[in-house]
Motif scaffolding. Structure first.
Motif, PDB file in Angstrom:
ATOM      1  N   ALA A 622      34.760  46.987  28.488  1.00 55.98           N
ATOM      2  CA  ALA A 622      35.131  45.567  28.543  1.00 55.98           C
ATOM      3  C   ALA A 622      34.314  44.832  29.602  1.00 55.98           C
ATOM      4  CB  ALA A 622      36.624  45.439  28.835  1.00 55.98           C
ATOM      5  N   THR A 623      34.059  45.488  30.728  1.00 54.71           N
ATOM      6  CA  THR A 623      33.271  44.857  31.795  1.00 54.71           C
ATOM      7  C   THR A 623      31.825  44.649  31.364  1.00 54.71           C
ATOM      8  OG1 THR A 623      34.681  45.848  33.492  1.00 54.71           O
ATOM      9  CG2 THR A 623      32.494  45.107  34.186  1.00 54.71           C
ATOM     10  N   LEU A 624      31.242  45.646  30.745  1.00 54.35           N
ATOM     11  CA  LEU A 624      29.840  45.545  30.330  1.00 54.35           C
ATOM     12  C   LEU A 624      29.658  44.568  29.177  1.00 54.35           C
ATOM     13  CD1 LEU A 624      28.623  49.254  30.566  1.00 54.35           C
ATOM     14  CD2 LEU A 624      28.471  47.432  32.250  1.00 54.35           C
ATOM     15  N   ALA A 683      38.861  50.175  46.166  1.00 51.07           N
ATOM     16  CA  ALA A 683      39.440  51.432  46.648  1.00 51.07           C
ATOM     17  C   ALA A 683      40.921  51.559  46.282  1.00 51.07           C
ATOM     18  CB  ALA A 683      39.232  51.563  48.155  1.00 51.07           C
ATOM     19  N   PRO A 684      41.767  50.566  46.606  1.00 52.56           N
ATOM     20  CA  PRO A 684      43.182  50.721  46.205  1.00 52.56           C
ATOM     21  C   PRO A 684      43.384  50.679  44.696  1.00 52.56           C
ATOM     22  CG  PRO A 684      42.798  48.545  47.169  1.00 52.56           C
ATOM     23  CD  PRO A 684      41.556  49.348  47.418  1.00 52.56           C
ATOM     24  N   ALA A 685      42.556  49.906  43.999  1.00 46.85           N
ATOM     25  CA  ALA A 685      42.692  49.841  42.542  1.00 46.85           C
ATOM     26  C   ALA A 685      42.380  51.197  41.912  1.00 46.85           C
ATOM     27  CB  ALA A 685      41.774  48.767  41.970  1.00 46.85           C
ATOM     28  N   MET A 686      41.337  51.870  42.394  1.00 44.53           N
ATOM     29  CA  MET A 686      40.999  53.194  41.863  1.00 44.53           C
ATOM     30  C   MET A 686      42.086  54.202  42.204  1.00 44.53           C
ATOM     31  SD  MET A 686      38.253  52.929  40.115  1.00 44.53           S
ATOM     32  CE  MET A 686      37.803  54.650  39.925  1.00 44.53           C
ATOM     33  N   MET A 695      36.962  47.339  37.963  1.00 40.97           N
ATOM     34  CA  MET A 695      35.748  46.918  37.244  1.00 40.97           C
ATOM     35  C   MET A 695      35.479  45.426  37.450  1.00 40.97           C
ATOM     36  SD  MET A 695      34.672  49.696  35.543  1.00 40.97           S
ATOM     37  CE  MET A 695      35.344  51.292  35.044  1.00 40.97           C
ATOM     38  N   THR A 696      36.544  44.626  37.453  1.00 34.79           N
ATOM     39  CA  THR A 696      36.377  43.184  37.663  1.00 34.79           C
ATOM     40  C   THR A 696      35.818  42.913  39.054  1.00 34.79           C
ATOM     41  OG1 THR A 696      38.222  42.704  36.168  1.00 34.79           O
ATOM     42  CG2 THR A 696      37.569  40.963  37.686  1.00 34.79           C
ATOM     43  N   ALA A 697      36.330  43.625  40.050  1.00 35.68           N
ATOM     44  CA  ALA A 697      35.821  43.462  41.415  1.00 35.68           C
ATOM     45  C   ALA A 697      34.364  43.901  41.510  1.00 35.68           C
ATOM     46  CB  ALA A 697      36.690  44.267  42.381  1.00 35.68           C
TER      47      ALA A 697
END
Length: 747
Positions: A622-624, A683-686, A695-697
């Motif tokens: 989705a990001t790409l 980091a916290p999202a992962m 991915m958005t970040a």
């Protein structure tokens, strides 16, 4: 342009071969015509039990003359080279021309092929097609040499246009072509002539032959459903049986019969299977009771008594068949109600594989693994173990021996008769699923646990004995099993670490085969240890553990031949995980996710958690798909390339020390700030497995990275600035690689 009509008239062709044979006839003839220089507007092939028919429309009347110049060897070349060129070109030596070329004089052959009449070409092509027809099985008859699926009686071959029809002269094994055919074997056996495809089809219908298989199938279905509806019943749909029956008759006559009251208590699946497999009957169901109460049979002819005699004969044969089925059912019920133990004991004498033990051995492994998997899928461990122990009991039943396709389904009936929990009974049927890409996936927790255990045991077992799929060969359906595990995990949104499950099963499996209880228990410890040691130490541990167990049991001698057949090691488990990943790529490709995206996610930690892996791949895809994501890849690759080249040149690793106080340019300072902000989000999202946010970040870095490369020179004259900027690129690389291995993304 003329039209071509071909009919090959024979004794009855097996129904399963008809459709493929019609396609083969069309392909062989049309390919041969085109290769010989003829063109056509369209072609259609048809089949009935006694004939293969091909209609070709808009065929050219003759092939065009062809002139071809072919360059040969140099003048003075060895005679062998020249003779080979002559044979290939089909010309004599005196016909060769000598011409000047860049590298001297060479031979040229001028090949002229005159045009040929369509009839001559058709005769040649059709004879070749008949003599080389690819039947799965064929036979010879009489004194002839021709091989055909059943004795071939006549060949119809005509070319027709506005002026009329002419026979294409042809002889094959004493049979000469003509313009005549025959109708129904009993209702219209006399020969008649035809002048075109339309005339042929119309006269066949008057002679009680329906040429088109789809028309026969439609007529059967419409009449069967109409008769059933009149009685308040419905025909059980079976497209495969409908196609087969349409290939058994040329003039379908639908008859509705009655099933004897004594057999109505049989499970509907038993009635349906028995009638389908043995008699080719359609089942007719009462929608109010869901019982199979009647049947539909399709005769190949009309009779004066409207099929009463035919129906009586069919019902008599069906009575005998169903009497057998009832006998099997009643015998099986007695065993089921007693707990099915005799069936389970008998499985000890059924070899699953000569290196993997009996079916009973396999059931014990599956039961242990199902119990272990149960908590991960929300199932009760006791029920999962119990279901696994009885799931294959019906393999020893008389009903499944007679009708193997009912395995699992009969297990559900027998488990219910044994008063086992409904979840256990359901698992007996559902644990085989999914059997294919379109098969439904079990969702009941106990069924899922047993289905996973069954498939994982199959895979680890055959990996243990090094029986892996090779090329197109997969005799043990291991690809299907791996895809089944993949679908069970993903479509139930399960969090199961496959490496642990498969490896633990692998270790226990090897231990049980070898008879080493200690070794089987060692598998549990090994599973924990494998994640804490470097790979080389894990391999060494595996070797040492084997020696320890063997020494403790007084087995200092070399392993037995049976033991040598079993390969044990971390590399095997990793190879199996790679096999899962290959199946996952196929599964995700159908969902539109590119392979390079999947590879980028497989390269990350946790790749043996398929659900986690797919979520990461979906978020990356989705990001790409966005402009920022696509352009970020270019910025990342540029940063990675510059950094890699600098590290190779300088012999150092630039991975620490980027400091904003050495930043001179605004774009450089902005990149520091953007990386800090991204790191704080990623980091916290992962850690929370929120790949979409991560991915958005990451994609938000696109603009500051672009601005940095536009305004800032990385390889500055100042060594301090250069080192600081290279370390800044290292931050870009590390942050991006923490989300996915973007080095594997193409473009």
């Amino acid at each position: 342009m003329p039209d071509l009509l071909i009919e090959l008239f024979s004794e009855e062709i097996p129904a399963r071969m008809q459709t493929r044979a019609a396609d083969d006839l069309r392909k062989l003839v049309t390919d041969g015509l085109v290769e010989a220089g003829l063109t056509y507007a369209g072609a259609a092939a048809f089949s009935t039990p006694r004939r293969l028919t091909l209609s070709v429309e808009g065929l050219t009347g003759e092939s065009k003359a062809v002139r071809e110049e072919r360059k040969g060897p140099k003048v003075g070349a060895p005679d062998q080279a020249i003779d080979g060129f002559l044979r290939g070109a089909g010309v004599a030596r005196e016909d060769l021309e000598v011409r000047d070329d860049k590298k001297g004089q060479v031979y040229f052959a001028v090949i002229e092929k005159p045009g040929r009449m369509a009839a001559d070409i058709i005769a040649e092509v059709l004879e070749k097609a008949i003599r080389n027809f690819p039947w799965p099985k064929s036979m010879r008859w009489g004194e002839g040499t021709l091989k055909w699926v059943r004795p071939l009686h006549s060949i119809l071959c005509i070319l027709s246009d506005e002026a009329g029809a002419v026979v294409v002269p042809l002889e094959v094994d004493g049979m000469t072509s003509g313009n005549t055919t025959r109708g129904h074997r009993f209702l219209a056996p006399d020969a008649f002539s035809v002048v075109s495809t339309d005339d042929y089809e119309a006269k066949l219908k008057r002679a009680n032959v329906v040429l088109r298989a789809d028309e026969r199938a439609e007529a059967i279905w419409n009449e069967a459903t109409t008769q059933a509806f009149a009685l308040g019943l419905e025909v059980v749909e079976d497209k495969g049986l409908l196609a087969e029956v349409a290939g058994l008759v040329e003039w379908p006559v639908v008859l509705l019969g009655q099933i004897d009251e004594a057999f109505l208590g049989l499970p509907p699946e038993v009635l349906q299977t028995s009638m389908k497999e043995h008699q080719k009957f359609f089942s007719v169901r009462n929608p109010k009771t869901n019982r199979i109460e009647r049947f539909v049979t399709v005769a190949n002819m009309e009779t004066a008594d409207n099929g009463a005699t035919i129906l009586a004969g069919n019902q008599k044969v069906l009575f005998a068949r169903l009497a057998d089925a009832k006998f099997f059912w009643e015998n099986d019920l007695r065993v089921a109600k007693a707990g099915m133990q005799p069936w389970l004991d008998s499985l000890a004498n059924v070899t699953f594989h000569n290196k993997l033990g009996s079916q009973k051995d396999r059931i014990e492994r599956i039961a242990a693994l199902a119990r272990e998997i149960a908590p991960s899928v929300g199932a009760d461990p006791d029920l999962a173990e119990q279901a696994a122990k009885v799931a294959k009991a019906d393999l020893s039943s008389e009903m499944v021996y007679e009708f193997p396709e009912l395995q699992g389904l009969m297990g559900r009936y027998y488990a219910a008769e044994a008063s086992l929990d409904a979840q256990v009974a359901a698992a007996c049927e559902e644990h085989y699923s999914p059997l294919g890409p379109s098969d439904a996936v079990p969702t009941a927790p106990v069924s899922v646990a047993v289905a996973l255990a069954d498939k994982i045991d199959t895979l680890t077992g055959f990996w243990a004995i090094d029986e892996k799929p090779t090329g197109s060969k997969d005799p043990f359906a291991l690809r299907r099993a791996a895809l089944g595990v993949t679908r069970l995990v993903l479509e139930n949104d399960l969090r199961i670490v496959l490496f642990d499950r498969s490896f633990m099963a692998f270790a226990k499996h090897v231990g049980r085969i070898a008879g080493d209880d200690d070794f089987a228990e060692l598998g549990e410890a090994f599973e924990v240890l494998a994640r804490k040691l470097p790979e080389d130490l894990v391999e060494q541990f595996a070797r040492d553990a084997d020696k320890v167990v063997r020494s403790a049991r007084g087995l200092d001698q070399p392993p037995t031949e049976e033991r040598e057949d079993i390969k044990f090691g971390l590399s095997s488990a990793k190879d199996l995980l790679s096999f899962f990943h290959d199946r996952l790529k196929v599964f995700l490709k159908d969902k539109g996710i590119r392979q390079d995206i999947i590879d980028a996610c497989i390269a990350m930690p946790g790749n043996d958690d398929l659900t986690l892996l797919v979520k990461r791949a979906e978020a990356l895809a989705a990001t790409l798909a966005t402009d920022d994501g696509e352009n970020l890849i270019q910025g990342f690759k540029r940063a990675n390339n510059i950094l890699t080249q600098a590290e190779e040149k300088d012999g150092v690793e630039y991975s620490y020390g980027a400091d904003i106080k050495y930043a001179e340019d605004d774009a450089e300072k902005a990149l520091f700030a953007a990386l800090d902000a991204a790191d704080a989000k990623i980091a916290p999202a992962m850690a929370a497995e929120d790949f979409s946010t991560a991915m958005t970040a990451m994609a938000a870095l696109r603009k500051p990275i672009d601005a940095f490369f536009t305004d800032v020179q990385v390889n500055a004259d100042s060594a301090l600035l250069r080192r600081n900027r290279l370390n800044l690129l290292s931050r870009i690389r590390n942050i991006c690689l923490s989300v996915a291995d973007l080095t594997k993304i193409e473009g």
